[in-house]
Design an enzyme around this catalytic site. Structure first.
Site, PDB file in Angstrom:
ATOM      1  N   ASP A  89       9.482   0.158  13.068  1.00 55.82           N
ATOM      2  CA  ASP A  89      10.013  -0.877  13.658  1.00 55.82           C
ATOM      3  C   ASP A  89       9.724  -0.259  14.663  1.00 55.82           C
ATOM      4  OD1 ASP A  89      12.040   0.419  12.826  1.00 55.82           O
ATOM      5  OD2 ASP A  89      13.381  -0.822  12.746  1.00 55.82           O
ATOM      6  N   MET A  91      12.551  -1.003   9.085  1.00 55.68           N
ATOM      7  CA  MET A  91      12.353   0.699   7.942  1.00 55.68           C
ATOM      8  C   MET A  91      13.126   0.515   6.718  1.00 55.68           C
ATOM      9  SD  MET A  91      11.364   3.419  11.046  1.00 55.68           S
ATOM     10  CE  MET A  91      10.650   4.697   9.568  1.00 55.68           C
ATOM     11  N   HIS A  92      12.457   0.898   5.259  1.00 51.18           N
ATOM     12  CA  HIS A  92      14.051   2.012   4.446  1.00 51.18           C
ATOM     13  C   HIS A  92      13.608   0.923   3.272  1.00 51.18           C
ATOM     14  CE1 HIS A  92      14.306   4.470   7.847  1.00 51.18           C
ATOM     15  NE2 HIS A  92      15.190   4.314   8.300  1.00 51.18           N
TER      16      HIS A  92
END
Length: 485
Positions: A235, A81-82
């Site tokens: 995830d 992520m991110h």
């Protein structure tokens, strides 16, 4: 017989997993990825490497099991992520992706992390999140920022290549600091604060919905139909789908390098002041809360390095069940702490050492310290009683002693699954199955078969509560010492 393909884009590898209609694994491959660190605190990855890894994974699957590939009816995606993947007018990559563990935008995160930001997103704005990264690019790479046509998360860039569609889904989008997490839509205000607009964001679907279809040229290359591609999940949300954590009140406990306590919820109840993440789940109409302790199995790895013994050699002699906590207390803040303190500067300590403290007592103290840090995560969410059962995953779950300790510290059942692959790739495949068939997520995402259940013991409750209270008193003193040092 229809199969489903799960693609899990991790930081260090891309995993492809094909499961059959009973969700039994049919074929799997993993392709390694590398991370570049050009400066201190930076962490980047070339998005082209994700496409190359996916192409290699599917080529290997086709070579080894063409029938399994040809029978794929749906694809699901999971990813770290991110990450900020910046694309130009022709969807060309403008710079390497800035990853989740990149800390360069700490000043920009501090600026965005105010009452307004927390009210909209339900979360602290951490430096690893996507929005502060774009503010950093605006200020430090303005020539790149002015060319940004799209911002995509890592797995969504892979989706763009697979389908031609610029789409994302709620669980991953919730980690950007641009999502109205309650409304499950982009926040124009948070985008404005980073000089972006909704036109530069991908479309949004739920994780179980169809986000597009496999492009014809890739379908022909791999020998499969133009199957649907599900929204998928970030995830951790995809991992939750893999272990059946899709109903409110269920959760999982991950004891990897870091520790994660993930619980599903039917209501949006953010608590940003506790540094707990409140994100959308990959399941429609569902949210999740996630507490993180930064040094879980890493604490045992550290002790094993100090004592020059393997982690299993340290924990093995303790047996399979715990006693009341000892006098020595360990605070596992070896790399700072996330939940509930959000303190990058705090460091760990042993307290209560005495002449009789031996090797075994130190091992127990480290395991107890991590268990109490996970209790902090539980308290930051709904507290004791908010979840009655947690599925244990990660390397640390191999220690029966530690799981028994966790059950007593958290005062809930800890369930150890039977052997098998129940990670994010399976969760992605399950999301692909729902998108392809319209099946009920609760039906196709069951909890894995159980190998063992660890239950809290009433006779230990008082001792654990007393030890946890002592543990809780130490952080303020250590914080003041760390601030002065």
């Amino acid at each position: 017989m229809a199969n489903t393909l799960g693609l899990d884009l991790g930081t260090s590898s891309l995993k492809a997993l094909i499961v059959d209609e009973t969700q039994a694994p049919v074929a799997t491959v993993s392709v390694p990825l590398s991370v570049e660190r050009p400066h201190f605190g930076w962490s980047e990855q070339d998005p082209a490497s994700w496409i190359a890894a996916c192409r290699e994974a599917l080529a290997r699957l086709k070579a080894e099991n063409p029938a399994a590939v040809a029978a794929v009816a749906g694809i699901g995606l999971s990813g770290h992520m991110h990450g900020a993947t910046l694309l130009g007018a022709g969807d060309e990559v403008l710079r390497p992706c800035i990853l989740w563990n990149d800390t360069r935008s700490f000043r920009e995160a501090r600026e965005l992390d105010d009452e307004e930001g927390r009210a909209i997103t339900g979360n602290i704005v951490f430096p690893g999140f996507t929005a502060p990264k774009l503010l950093w690019v605006l200020r430090n790479e303005p020539n790149i920022f002015e060319r940004v046509r799209r911002v995509l998360l890592p797995k969504d860039y892979l989706r763009l290549w697979l389908t031609g569609e610029a789409m994302s889904e709620m669980s991953d989008a919730a980690g950007t600091s641009w999502l109205d997490t309650a409304g499950r839509r982009w926040s124009d205000r948070m985008l404005e604060r980073t000089s972006l607009s909704r036109d530069q964001m991908p479309g949004l679907v739920e994780g179980t919905e169809v986000s597009g279809r496999l492009r014809a040229e890739l379908a022909a290359e791999w020998g499969m139909p133009q199957v649907v591609v599900a929204g998928g999940g970030g995830d951790n949300a995809a991992s939750a789908c893999g272990v059946g954590v899709v109903q409110p009140g269920t959760g999982f406990l991950s004891l990897g390098t870091s520790g994660v306590l993930f619980t599903a919820a039917e209501r949006y109840e953010p608590r940003p002041e506790t540094a707990i993440h409140t994100f959308c789940h990959a399941i429609p109409g569902t949210w999740h809360q996630m507490g993180v302790t930064l040094s879980a199995a890493a604490s045992i790895e550290w002790l094993s390095t100090v004592l020059k013994e393997k982690p299993g050699e340290l924990t093995g002699p303790l047996g399979e069940s715990c006693d009341a906590p000892g006098r020595a207390i360990f605070l596992p803040y070896l790399a700072g702490e996330r939940t509930p303190h959000n303190d990058a500067d705090i460091r760990g300590v042993f307290v209560g050492l005495e002449a009789s403290t031996d090797r075994a007592a130190m091992v127990r103290a480290v395991l107890e310290g991590v268990a109490f840090s996970m209790r902090d995560c539980l308290e930051a969410g709904g507290g004791v009683g908010s979840v009655s059962r947690l599925v244990a995953v990660g390397a640390g779950s191999r220690s029966g002693y530690w799981l028994d300790l966790m059950a007593n510290a958290l005062r809930c059942e800890i369930v150890l699954p039977a052997s098998g692959d129940f990670g994010a790739a399976l969760g992605a495949a399950r999301l692909g199955l729902v998108a392809a068939t319209g099946a009920d997520p609760a039906t196709v995402m069951p909890e894995p078969p159980t190998a063992r259940v660890f239950a809290p013991r009433a006779e230990l409750e008082g001792a654990f509560e007393d030890a946890y209270r002592r543990y809780r008193t130490l952080y303020p003193a250590i914080r003041d010492w760390s601030a002065a040092s």
